[in-house]
Design a protein around this motif. Sequence first.
Motif, PDB file in Angstrom:
ATOM      1  N   ALA A   1      -3.914  -9.949  -4.064  1.00  0.00           N
ATOM      2  CA  ALA A   1      -4.983  -9.326  -3.289  1.00  0.00           C
ATOM      3  C   ALA A   1      -5.107 -10.038  -1.948  1.00  0.00           C
ATOM      4  N   LEU A   2      -5.289  -9.258  -0.894  1.00  0.00           N
ATOM      5  CA  LEU A   2      -5.429  -9.786   0.466  1.00  0.00           C
ATOM      6  C   LEU A   2      -6.766  -9.364   1.035  1.00  0.00           C
ATOM      7  N   THR A   3      -7.408 -10.263   1.764  1.00  0.00           N
ATOM      8  CA  THR A   3      -8.651  -9.928   2.450  1.00  0.00           C
ATOM      9  C   THR A   3      -8.510 -10.276   3.914  1.00  0.00           C
ATOM     10  N   PHE A   4      -8.619  -9.259   4.769  1.00  0.00           N
ATOM     11  CA  PHE A   4      -8.613  -9.435   6.221  1.00  0.00           C
ATOM     12  C   PHE A   4      -9.203  -8.189   6.860  1.00  0.00           C
ATOM     13  N   ALA A   5      -9.597  -8.308   8.093  1.00  0.00           N
ATOM     14  CA  ALA A   5     -10.159  -7.189   8.866  1.00  0.00           C
ATOM     15  C   ALA A   5     -11.259  -6.459   8.097  1.00  0.00           C
ATOM     16  N   GLY A   6     -12.065  -7.236   7.354  1.00  0.00           N
ATOM     17  CA  GLY A   6     -13.231  -6.675   6.682  1.00  0.00           C
ATOM     18  C   GLY A   6     -12.991  -5.973   5.364  1.00  0.00           C
ATOM     19  N   GLN A   7     -11.760  -5.991   4.852  1.00  0.00           N
ATOM     20  CA  GLN A   7     -11.460  -5.295   3.602  1.00  0.00           C
ATOM     21  C   GLN A   7     -10.555  -6.131   2.708  1.00  0.00           C
ATOM     22  N   THR A   8     -10.558  -5.778   1.440  1.00  0.00           N
ATOM     23  CA  THR A   8      -9.623  -6.358   0.481  1.00  0.00           C
ATOM     24  C   THR A   8      -8.690  -5.251   0.021  1.00  0.00           C
ATOM     25  N   VAL A   9      -7.396  -5.525   0.084  1.00  0.00           N
ATOM     26  CA  VAL A   9      -6.394  -4.573  -0.399  1.00  0.00           C
ATOM     27  C   VAL A   9      -5.653  -5.229  -1.557  1.00  0.00           C
ATOM     28  N   ILE A  10      -5.450  -4.451  -2.600  1.00  0.00           N
ATOM     29  CA  ILE A  10      -4.774  -4.917  -3.805  1.00  0.00           C
ATOM     30  C   ILE A  10      -3.410  -4.255  -3.869  1.00  0.00           C
ATOM     31  N   ASP A  11      -2.417  -5.011  -4.289  1.00  0.00           N
ATOM     32  CA  ASP A  11      -1.081  -4.464  -4.453  1.00  0.00           C
ATOM     33  C   ASP A  11      -1.170  -3.180  -5.279  1.00  0.00           C
ATOM     34  N   GLY A  12      -0.618  -2.089  -4.762  1.00  0.00           N
ATOM     35  CA  GLY A  12      -0.668  -0.801  -5.443  1.00  0.00           C
ATOM     36  C   GLY A  12      -1.754   0.127  -4.948  1.00  0.00           C
ATOM     37  N   ASP A  13      -2.731  -0.379  -4.172  1.00  0.00           N
ATOM     38  CA  ASP A  13      -3.716   0.508  -3.557  1.00  0.00           C
ATOM     39  C   ASP A  13      -3.009   1.529  -2.682  1.00  0.00           C
ATOM     40  N   GLN A  14      -3.651   2.652  -2.470  1.00  0.00           N
ATOM     41  CA  GLN A  14      -3.099   3.686  -1.603  1.00  0.00           C
ATOM     42  C   GLN A  14      -3.649   3.474  -0.192  1.00  0.00           C
ATOM     43  N   LEU A  15      -2.751   3.412   0.795  1.00  0.00           N
ATOM     44  CA  LEU A  15      -3.147   3.245   2.191  1.00  0.00           C
ATOM     45  C   LEU A  15      -2.816   4.497   2.974  1.00  0.00           C
ATOM     46  N   TYR A  16      -3.689   4.811   3.916  1.00  0.00           N
ATOM     47  CA  TYR A  16      -3.476   5.910   4.850  1.00  0.00           C
ATOM     48  C   TYR A  16      -3.783   5.379   6.240  1.00  0.00           C
ATOM     49  N   GLY A  17      -2.917   5.653   7.193  1.00  0.00           N
ATOM     50  CA  GLY A  17      -3.144   5.213   8.561  1.00  0.00           C
ATOM     51  C   GLY A  17      -2.766   6.304   9.542  1.00  0.00           C
ATOM     52  N   ASP A  18      -3.467   6.329  10.656  1.00  0.00           N
ATOM     53  CA  ASP A  18      -3.159   7.255  11.746  1.00  0.00           C
ATOM     54  C   ASP A  18      -3.743   6.685  13.031  1.00  0.00           C
ATOM     55  N   ASP A  19      -3.876   7.516  14.050  1.00  0.00           N
ATOM     56  CA  ASP A  19      -4.405   7.063  15.339  1.00  0.00           C
ATOM     57  C   ASP A  19      -5.847   6.560  15.247  1.00  0.00           C
ATOM     58  N   ASP A  20      -6.571   6.977  14.219  1.00  0.00           N
ATOM     59  CA  ASP A  20      -7.982   6.603  14.086  1.00  0.00           C
ATOM     60  C   ASP A  20      -8.199   5.316  13.300  1.00  0.00           C
ATOM     61  N   GLY A  21      -7.197   4.837  12.571  1.00  0.00           N
ATOM     62  CA  GLY A  21      -7.367   3.610  11.827  1.00  0.00           C
ATOM     63  C   GLY A  21      -6.611   3.612  10.522  1.00  0.00           C
ATOM     64  N   VAL A  22      -7.007   2.667   9.637  1.00  0.00           N
ATOM     65  CA  VAL A  22      -6.351   2.508   8.346  1.00  0.00           C
ATOM     66  C   VAL A  22      -7.418   2.494   7.263  1.00  0.00           C
ATOM     67  N   VAL A  23      -7.179   3.303   6.220  1.00  0.00           N
ATOM     68  CA  VAL A  23      -8.102   3.485   5.117  1.00  0.00           C
ATOM     69  C   VAL A  23      -7.412   3.113   3.812  1.00  0.00           C
ATOM     70  N   ILE A  24      -8.151   2.474   2.915  1.00  0.00           N
ATOM     71  CA  ILE A  24      -7.675   2.138   1.583  1.00  0.00           C
ATOM     72  C   ILE A  24      -8.409   3.006   0.565  1.00  0.00           C
ATOM     73  N   LEU A  25      -7.658   3.602  -0.344  1.00  0.00           N
ATOM     74  CA  LEU A  25      -8.232   4.217  -1.534  1.00  0.00           C
ATOM     75  C   LEU A  25      -7.617   3.487  -2.727  1.00  0.00           C
ATOM     76  N   ASN A  26      -8.385   3.335  -3.789  1.00  0.00           N
ATOM     77  CA  ASN A  26      -7.882   2.605  -4.937  1.00  0.00           C
ATOM     78  C   ASN A  26      -6.802   3.359  -5.712  1.00  0.00           C
ATOM     79  N   LYS A  27      -6.715   4.673  -5.503  1.00  0.00           N
ATOM     80  CA  LYS A  27      -5.673   5.441  -6.170  1.00  0.00           C
ATOM     81  C   LYS A  27      -5.230   6.580  -5.262  1.00  0.00           C
ATOM     82  N   PRO A  28      -4.014   7.078  -5.464  1.00  0.00           N
ATOM     83  CA  PRO A  28      -3.498   8.171  -4.630  1.00  0.00           C
ATOM     84  C   PRO A  28      -4.313   9.452  -4.809  1.00  0.00           C
ATOM     85  N   LEU A  29      -4.258  10.291  -3.800  1.00  0.00           N
ATOM     86  CA  LEU A  29      -4.880  11.607  -3.895  1.00  0.00           C
ATOM     87  C   LEU A  29      -4.088  12.441  -4.888  1.00  0.00           C
TER      88      LEU A  29
END
Length: 159
Positions: free
Chosen positions: A130-158
């Motif tokens: 698990a990593l914590t930076f830029a105000g969030q914690t991301v866990i190996d296997g979390d689903q990430l989405y990024g675009d021009d507006d930023g980066v979002v973490i969801l705990n599971k894929p859509l």
Amino acid sequence: MTTKTTDLCDEFGDKAKVFAPLFKDLGGKADMAGRAVTVKCFEDNSRIKELSAEAGDGRILVVDGGGSDRCALLGDVIALDLVKNGWGGVLIYGYVRDAAVLRGLPIAIKALGASPRKSVKRSEGQVGIALTFAGQTVIDGDQLYGDDDGVVILNKPLA
């Protein structure tokens, strides 16, 4: 069709965890979506280099480099390996180099900025934690989405 981070925030509210807007788009694409592979390293990109040689299967390499601006953790050689091996993108709490080359590659690379100095190689770093930076914690296997507006973490894929 790509999933927009704004739409994810609208749909999931607080369940969509948003990184602080610290990151610059330094790759040839801004959009990325995939499962996180986490790496914690400080001024040593040995683990990043190792992972870049593996099949990415659309995953997102998420690197906590401690925000150090004393060296770059990713450059053109590793980025080319990531593209060749099918990685979906990179999010680095740290710096990259070879910015002009990275802009021409078909991969999303989000980092704090660019710095010309290369990292050292001491074979240090941890993968899959698990990593914590830029105000969030991301866990190996979390689903990430990024675009021009930023980066979002969801705990599971859509679905």
